[in-house]
Design a protein around this motif. Sequence first.
Motif, PDB file in Angstrom:
ATOM      1  N   GLY A  63       0.619   5.316 -14.122  1.00  0.00           N
ATOM      2  CA  GLY A  63      -0.272   5.530 -12.982  1.00  0.00           C
ATOM      3  C   GLY A  63       0.396   5.205 -11.662  1.00  0.00           C
ATOM      4  N   TRP A  64       1.234   4.159 -11.671  1.00  0.00           N
ATOM      5  CA  TRP A  64       1.915   3.789 -10.430  1.00  0.00           C
ATOM      6  C   TRP A  64       2.955   4.830 -10.057  1.00  0.00           C
ATOM      7  CZ3 TRP A  64       0.626   0.988  -6.606  1.00  0.00           C
ATOM      8  CH2 TRP A  64       1.574   0.640  -5.635  1.00  0.00           C
ATOM      9  N   ALA A  65       3.691   5.350 -11.032  1.00  0.00           N
ATOM     10  CA  ALA A  65       4.675   6.400 -10.753  1.00  0.00           C
ATOM     11  C   ALA A  65       3.982   7.635 -10.174  1.00  0.00           C
ATOM     12  CB  ALA A  65       5.433   6.762 -12.032  1.00  0.00           C
ATOM     13  N   GLN A  66       2.828   7.953 -10.708  1.00  0.00           N
ATOM     14  CA  GLN A  66       2.072   9.094 -10.181  1.00  0.00           C
ATOM     15  C   GLN A  66       1.627   8.832  -8.749  1.00  0.00           C
ATOM     16  OE1 GLN A  66      -1.084   9.453 -13.056  1.00  0.00           O
ATOM     17  NE2 GLN A  66       0.139  10.707 -14.464  1.00  0.00           N
ATOM     18  N   ALA A  67       1.236   7.588  -8.464  1.00  0.00           N
ATOM     19  CA  ALA A  67       0.783   7.234  -7.116  1.00  0.00           C
ATOM     20  C   ALA A  67       1.922   7.337  -6.113  1.00  0.00           C
ATOM     21  CB  ALA A  67       0.205   5.822  -7.112  1.00  0.00           C
ATOM     22  N   GLN A  68       3.116   6.951  -6.520  1.00  0.00           N
ATOM     23  CA  GLN A  68       4.256   7.037  -5.615  1.00  0.00           C
ATOM     24  C   GLN A  68       4.683   8.492  -5.396  1.00  0.00           C
ATOM     25  OE1 GLN A  68       6.977   4.060  -7.452  1.00  0.00           O
ATOM     26  NE2 GLN A  68       6.641   2.899  -5.574  1.00  0.00           N
ATOM     27  N   ARG A  69       4.592   9.304  -6.440  1.00  0.00           N
ATOM     28  CA  ARG A  69       4.883  10.733  -6.268  1.00  0.00           C
ATOM     29  C   ARG A  69       3.856  11.373  -5.343  1.00  0.00           C
ATOM     30  NH1 ARG A  69       6.210  10.556 -11.830  1.00  0.00           N
ATOM     31  NH2 ARG A  69       4.133  11.319 -12.388  1.00  0.00           N
ATOM     32  N   ALA A  70       2.599  10.951  -5.491  1.00  0.00           N
ATOM     33  CA  ALA A  70       1.540  11.489  -4.634  1.00  0.00           C
ATOM     34  C   ALA A  70       1.787  11.125  -3.178  1.00  0.00           C
ATOM     35  CB  ALA A  70       0.178  10.955  -5.082  1.00  0.00           C
ATOM     36  N   LEU A  71       2.299   9.915  -2.935  1.00  0.00           N
ATOM     37  CA  LEU A  71       2.593   9.492  -1.565  1.00  0.00           C
ATOM     38  C   LEU A  71       3.693  10.361  -0.965  1.00  0.00           C
ATOM     39  CD1 LEU A  71       2.438   7.522   0.829  1.00  0.00           C
ATOM     40  CD2 LEU A  71       4.075   6.072  -0.375  1.00  0.00           C
ATOM     41  N   GLU A  84       9.105   6.960   3.507  1.00  0.00           N
ATOM     42  CA  GLU A  84      10.198   5.985   3.542  1.00  0.00           C
ATOM     43  C   GLU A  84       9.879   4.814   4.472  1.00  0.00           C
ATOM     44  OE1 GLU A  84      13.660   8.126   4.643  1.00  0.00           O
ATOM     45  OE2 GLU A  84      13.615   9.456   2.907  1.00  0.00           O
ATOM     46  N   LEU A  85       8.934   5.025   5.406  1.00  0.00           N
ATOM     47  CA  LEU A  85       8.558   3.940   6.306  1.00  0.00           C
ATOM     48  C   LEU A  85       7.785   2.851   5.568  1.00  0.00           C
ATOM     49  CD1 LEU A  85       7.325   6.027   9.379  1.00  0.00           C
ATOM     50  CD2 LEU A  85       9.486   4.793   9.170  1.00  0.00           C
ATOM     51  N   PHE A  86       7.162   3.235   4.452  1.00  0.00           N
ATOM     52  CA  PHE A  86       6.317   2.291   3.712  1.00  0.00           C
ATOM     53  C   PHE A  86       7.097   1.834   2.493  1.00  0.00           C
ATOM     54  CE2 PHE A  86       3.584   4.753   6.347  1.00  0.00           C
ATOM     55  CZ  PHE A  86       2.627   3.857   6.784  1.00  0.00           C
ATOM     56  N   LYS A  87       7.817   0.734   2.666  1.00  0.00           N
ATOM     57  CA  LYS A  87       8.755   0.287   1.649  1.00  0.00           C
ATOM     58  C   LYS A  87       8.218  -0.888   0.833  1.00  0.00           C
ATOM     59  CE  LYS A  87      12.654   1.921   4.394  1.00  0.00           C
ATOM     60  NZ  LYS A  87      13.891   1.580   5.134  1.00  0.00           N
ATOM     61  N   GLY A  88       6.908  -1.110   0.918  1.00  0.00           N
ATOM     62  CA  GLY A  88       6.329  -2.220   0.183  1.00  0.00           C
ATOM     63  C   GLY A  88       5.819  -1.804  -1.178  1.00  0.00           C
ATOM     64  N   GLY A  89       6.500  -0.872  -1.825  1.00  0.00           N
ATOM     65  CA  GLY A  89       6.033  -0.405  -3.116  1.00  0.00           C
ATOM     66  C   GLY A  89       4.783   0.426  -2.989  1.00  0.00           C
ATOM     67  N   ALA A  90       4.655   1.177  -1.893  1.00  0.00           N
ATOM     68  CA  ALA A  90       3.416   1.865  -1.574  1.00  0.00           C
ATOM     69  C   ALA A  90       3.141   3.007  -2.536  1.00  0.00           C
ATOM     70  CB  ALA A  90       3.472   2.387  -0.143  1.00  0.00           C
ATOM     71  N   GLY A  91       1.862   3.310  -2.698  1.00  0.00           N
ATOM     72  CA  GLY A  91       1.413   4.449  -3.490  1.00  0.00           C
ATOM     73  C   GLY A  91       0.200   5.074  -2.844  1.00  0.00           C
ATOM     74  N   MET A  92      -0.166   6.269  -3.302  1.00  0.00           N
ATOM     75  CA  MET A  92      -1.308   6.986  -2.759  1.00  0.00           C
ATOM     76  C   MET A  92      -2.373   7.120  -3.839  1.00  0.00           C
ATOM     77  SD  MET A  92      -2.422   8.583   0.037  1.00  0.00           S
ATOM     78  CE  MET A  92      -0.988   9.094   0.969  1.00  0.00           C
ATOM     79  N   PHE A  93      -3.561   6.596  -3.569  1.00  0.00           N
ATOM     80  CA  PHE A  93      -4.684   6.704  -4.481  1.00  0.00           C
ATOM     81  C   PHE A  93      -5.871   7.298  -3.736  1.00  0.00           C
ATOM     82  CE2 PHE A  93      -2.186   3.107  -6.009  1.00  0.00           C
ATOM     83  CZ  PHE A  93      -2.086   3.344  -7.372  1.00  0.00           C
ATOM     84  N   ASN A  94      -6.358   8.441  -4.187  1.00  0.00           N
ATOM     85  CA  ASN A  94      -7.589   9.009  -3.645  1.00  0.00           C
ATOM     86  C   ASN A  94      -7.555   9.102  -2.118  1.00  0.00           C
ATOM     87  OD1 ASN A  94     -10.152  10.062  -3.533  1.00  0.00           O
ATOM     88  ND2 ASN A  94     -11.211   8.181  -4.161  1.00  0.00           N
ATOM     89  N   GLY A  95      -6.395   9.503  -1.594  1.00  0.00           N
ATOM     90  CA  GLY A  95      -6.272   9.655  -0.146  1.00  0.00           C
ATOM     91  C   GLY A  95      -6.056   8.361   0.608  1.00  0.00           C
TER      92      GLY A  95
END
Length: 373
Positions: free
Chosen positions: A249-257, A266-277
């Motif tokens: 799920g986390w890999a999918q969130a990072q791909r979504a981001l 690349e500006l969000f380097k805190g392990g960021a991910g995208m969930f539901n917008g």
Amino acid sequence: MGSPAKILPTDPIKRKAWASTVYQDSHKASYYSRMTGKELSPAVIVRKENLQDKGKGDEVTTTLIAKLIGTPLFSGDRAEGRELTMSHATHTMRIDEMRQFVNLGSDIEDAKVGHNTRSTGRAALAALLKEYIEESITMALNGARGSGDEIQHFPTGFSGRPNPLRAPDAAHHFIGDGSKTVETLTSNDKMSLDVINRLVAKSKTMLGGVSRGKPQRIEKTVVGGEKVHILAVGPEVMYDIRKDVGDTGWAQAQRALTTKVGRDAELFKGGAGMFNGVLVDEIDAPIKIGGYGQNANIQACRSMFLGANAGAIANGTKRMTDGMGVSLIDSSLDHGHEKVIGFEIHFGADKLSFNGMDHGSIAVDNAFTPAPN
């Protein structure tokens, strides 16, 4: 004994460049730099800088425009007297003097370590000013200093200066999964994908109409040309999210981001991910608040659900040396034996409000899995 060599350049043009470098470096290095923009832009943080007519103790006003709400006019309806008016809210905050000094030691110590005092001093001031600015913004947005050690430069019990820290109002305070209170939060009420989805649902039900006592819609900010909300979470809360969604799920969130915002990811380097917008991003120094739970023995970590115009920062240049955003000061101790360099800035940070209600943010309090000692 002669006076030590001056640290700051004596040439006015070079001194201005030196001050500009310290000022710009401190802002660029801040966590919030990527979320900052001009007034009436969709930036999370409105930045009003280098105000020439503003100095220590002065007020700075930020204007927001609310969503228009009104019944349409149909055939035969008279428009006169029924025009919709732009509902302006002006948020007033203050800026105040903030200063500090760094002891760079003596010329003899310089020779021992062999470093460039000017470069070291400039870097030290920029780093310190960056942390002051970042922690000031964090406390303002959260409406609290909290009790955690993550805030390093302001003591526990700090209530805000020059602008008082304002706790979130009821409509903008989300505890646990949104159904909990300070008293009913349990150690199991951690951040999860379900909580994020509930936050999205809550934000969508904020339809505006603050004049009628209803919370203003939290408009999205823009990252990489895409409209998103941002959820700024602490490292331990980020751990709980990753544990909840699993590696897949986390890999999918990072791909979504990356797909959503492209290179700006690349500006969000805190392990960021995208969930539901929602762009979930990690902040190093979150606010932690104790006293939750039935026995008041649970510490909560506060995350911030952020949209456009959640907060504002301002600095003035009135009566500042060389008219710069930051004044740099040469000084000394021990009858000139030790070199001291300092800075002064007229600065303020505040959470924006609209007619008495928070404008672009929701404070989200959850229990969390403590990091190992």
